[in-house]
Scaffold this motif. Sequence first.
Motif, PDB file in Angstrom:
ATOM      1  N   THR A 189       0.844  -1.193   0.000  1.00 48.93           N
ATOM      2  CA  THR A 189       0.000   0.000   0.000  1.00 48.93           C
ATOM      3  C   THR A 189       0.882   1.245   0.000  1.00 48.93           C
ATOM      4  O   THR A 189       2.089   1.181   0.282  1.00 48.93           O
ATOM      5  CB  THR A 189      -0.933   0.025   1.218  1.00 48.93           C
ATOM      6  OG1 THR A 189      -0.134   0.016   2.414  1.00 48.93           O
ATOM      7  CG2 THR A 189      -1.850  -1.190   1.227  1.00 48.93           C
ATOM      8  N   GLU A 190       0.265   2.358  -0.317  1.00 50.47           N
ATOM      9  CA  GLU A 190       0.949   3.660  -0.301  1.00 50.47           C
ATOM     10  C   GLU A 190       2.170   3.682  -1.209  1.00 50.47           C
ATOM     11  O   GLU A 190       3.181   4.351  -0.922  1.00 50.47           O
ATOM     12  CB  GLU A 190       1.348   4.049   1.131  1.00 50.47           C
ATOM     13  CG  GLU A 190       0.181   4.306   2.065  1.00 50.47           C
ATOM     14  CD  GLU A 190      -0.646   5.516   1.646  1.00 50.47           C
ATOM     15  OE1 GLU A 190      -0.055   6.522   1.216  1.00 50.47           O
ATOM     16  OE2 GLU A 190      -1.879   5.444   1.745  1.00 50.47           O
ATOM     17  N   TYR A 274      -4.398   1.255  -8.563  1.00 47.01           N
ATOM     18  CA  TYR A 274      -4.250  -0.150  -8.192  1.00 47.01           C
ATOM     19  C   TYR A 274      -3.561  -0.883  -9.339  1.00 47.01           C
ATOM     20  O   TYR A 274      -3.799  -0.588 -10.508  1.00 47.01           O
ATOM     21  CB  TYR A 274      -5.615  -0.797  -7.934  1.00 47.01           C
ATOM     22  CG  TYR A 274      -6.409  -0.156  -6.825  1.00 47.01           C
ATOM     23  CD1 TYR A 274      -6.265  -0.593  -5.506  1.00 47.01           C
ATOM     24  CD2 TYR A 274      -7.307   0.868  -7.087  1.00 47.01           C
ATOM     25  CE1 TYR A 274      -6.997  -0.003  -4.484  1.00 47.01           C
ATOM     26  CE2 TYR A 274      -8.038   1.460  -6.071  1.00 47.01           C
ATOM     27  CZ  TYR A 274      -7.880   1.023  -4.769  1.00 47.01           C
ATOM     28  OH  TYR A 274      -8.600   1.607  -3.759  1.00 47.01           O
ATOM     29  N   PHE A 334      -0.775  -4.208  -5.500  1.00 46.28           N
ATOM     30  CA  PHE A 334      -0.337  -2.966  -4.866  1.00 46.28           C
ATOM     31  C   PHE A 334      -1.361  -1.864  -5.107  1.00 46.28           C
ATOM     32  O   PHE A 334      -2.118  -1.880  -6.089  1.00 46.28           O
ATOM     33  CB  PHE A 334       1.046  -2.536  -5.373  1.00 46.28           C
ATOM     34  CG  PHE A 334       1.105  -2.166  -6.832  1.00 46.28           C
ATOM     35  CD1 PHE A 334       0.870  -0.869  -7.256  1.00 46.28           C
ATOM     36  CD2 PHE A 334       1.404  -3.134  -7.788  1.00 46.28           C
ATOM     37  CE1 PHE A 334       0.932  -0.536  -8.596  1.00 46.28           C
ATOM     38  CE2 PHE A 334       1.477  -2.806  -9.137  1.00 46.28           C
ATOM     39  CZ  PHE A 334       1.239  -1.511  -9.545  1.00 46.28           C
ATOM     40  N   SER A 335      -1.406  -0.952  -4.190  1.00 45.18           N
ATOM     41  CA  SER A 335      -2.175   0.278  -4.352  1.00 45.18           C
ATOM     42  C   SER A 335      -1.249   1.449  -4.080  1.00 45.18           C
ATOM     43  O   SER A 335      -0.289   1.340  -3.310  1.00 45.18           O
ATOM     44  CB  SER A 335      -3.376   0.308  -3.397  1.00 45.18           C
ATOM     45  OG  SER A 335      -2.954   0.227  -2.046  1.00 45.18           O
ATOM     46  N   THR A 336      -1.522   2.562  -4.717  1.00 41.68           N
ATOM     47  CA  THR A 336      -0.637   3.717  -4.581  1.00 41.68           C
ATOM     48  C   THR A 336      -1.234   4.725  -3.606  1.00 41.68           C
ATOM     49  O   THR A 336      -2.347   4.566  -3.101  1.00 41.68           O
ATOM     50  CB  THR A 336      -0.421   4.389  -5.948  1.00 41.68           C
ATOM     51  OG1 THR A 336      -1.639   5.038  -6.359  1.00 41.68           O
ATOM     52  CG2 THR A 336      -0.010   3.371  -6.999  1.00 41.68           C
ATOM     53  N   ASN A 337      -0.478   5.787  -3.372  1.00 44.17           N
ATOM     54  CA  ASN A 337      -0.973   6.852  -2.502  1.00 44.17           C
ATOM     55  C   ASN A 337      -1.955   7.765  -3.230  1.00 44.17           C
ATOM     56  O   ASN A 337      -2.331   8.811  -2.713  1.00 44.17           O
ATOM     57  CB  ASN A 337       0.192   7.670  -1.931  1.00 44.17           C
ATOM     58  CG  ASN A 337       1.091   8.244  -3.017  1.00 44.17           C
ATOM     59  OD1 ASN A 337       0.739   8.268  -4.197  1.00 44.17           O
ATOM     60  ND2 ASN A 337       2.267   8.712  -2.623  1.00 44.17           N
TER      61      ASN A 337
END
Length: 459
Positions: A189-190, A274, A334-337
């Motif tokens: 994450t982030e 994402y 994964f996910s981004t900010n």
Amino acid sequence: MARTRGQRLARSGAAALLTALGTVVTFGGAAPVAAAGGRQATGAQLTAEHLMNTYYIPKYRASAPDEGPTEYRISLKATGRAANGQPLTVKNVKVNIDLTALKGKVRVAWENTGSHCKLSGSLMTCALGDIEGALFTPFRLLPEPGAALGPAGNMNITVTSANAPTVRHTTHVVMGAPVLTARQSEPLTEVRPGSELRMTPAFGNKGDTAIDDSFLVLLTAEEATLRKQYGNCRYDKAVAPTKALCELPGPLPAGTAYETDGPLTAVVDKTTMYGKVHYTVLRAHEPLDNTLLPASSPRGTGGPLGLRPVDGSGDDFTPTAYWKAEMAGGTLDFSTNQINDLQAVGFTIKGKIGQVVDTQVPFPRNFKGGLMRVKLPAGVSLVPIEPGGHPSEDSYCGYAAQGNGLVHCFGTLDRNTYLRARIDKRVPGAQGSISADSDPAVDPDQGNNTAVVKVAYVG
């Protein structure tokens, strides 16, 4: 030692490996003959597009007597062409499978009568008739109780026809089976857009039989692109590839596991919210239906990717495929900010002068539903619709209560929102806007909450 094997495999070149990978054997008829229009008649040809080279049959277990091996599929294709360029049919095709060497070790639990397969003694014959292609499973084999682990013998396959030469293939049968596993990853994450993600594929064998084969690692990236790092990896594009195929050495004894001795690197796209990086580990000479990269694909610019041993006994090494002897895979989600960054999406109103048109209003990225404000381009006016004035459950935009020509569009995620407007006159370069609100506390980038609305004049 693993690196030495990897270097040796890398030096052997892609062409030799892919020749074996395809398990494609072509047998032609008469020599090519020049035809009208420059085409050539090739005569009847029959290609075995897929026939397995090594076939593992799991050991008999009283607790699971019906546990079977990978489905044994045969794929045939007629590839010859007539003088007029039309494909030729291969006539009266018969597939004969000699199971003599397996007597007392396996039994035929099912015959594919739909493909006219019939067992007589130790010979299975499938009478396919006239074909341009065929994909079928002739039988289901199950282990006999007491069959010893190890090589069991060969299945000899012979494909005959009335007008194409005979196709022959040998499948080596092994009693016992590997269970391929792959190391699983926790989601990230982030992640910062534009940053690098590093994945280190790892795979093991929790079965009772070694894999005496080399391996392929097929890597795909979504919402990211791959670095072209290794000389024994091929990539789908020379610039910003999203798919890679790496050749790695074997064998893989039962109870062992390896990871790559370097990471495979992906660069996260700048607009990503994402994404994922996924890899599949395959036995190199049994890729089944996976789409592989051709030998002509660009290679990485660095040295070869190798393997180093790791402990694969933990719960993070798991089988992931239905056919456990053939493949396994792992995914890094994964996910981004940016997942709370609401981003307005512009659109275009298209039509003739004087025409009334319905245009779907795109929801902003990361939209949770709510109000969108539209300022119409000059020369375009809203055509209001009263509640219930249209037959569908879709939502239509209306004038805002405060006037000033502002249009309000309400969006809910389970239905579409439309703008009904009239293109009154041509105004060169006219532009409007669409915007939506978000909480600055969780979405500090407020600059992309507004996007452009354009007009495209037809005729």
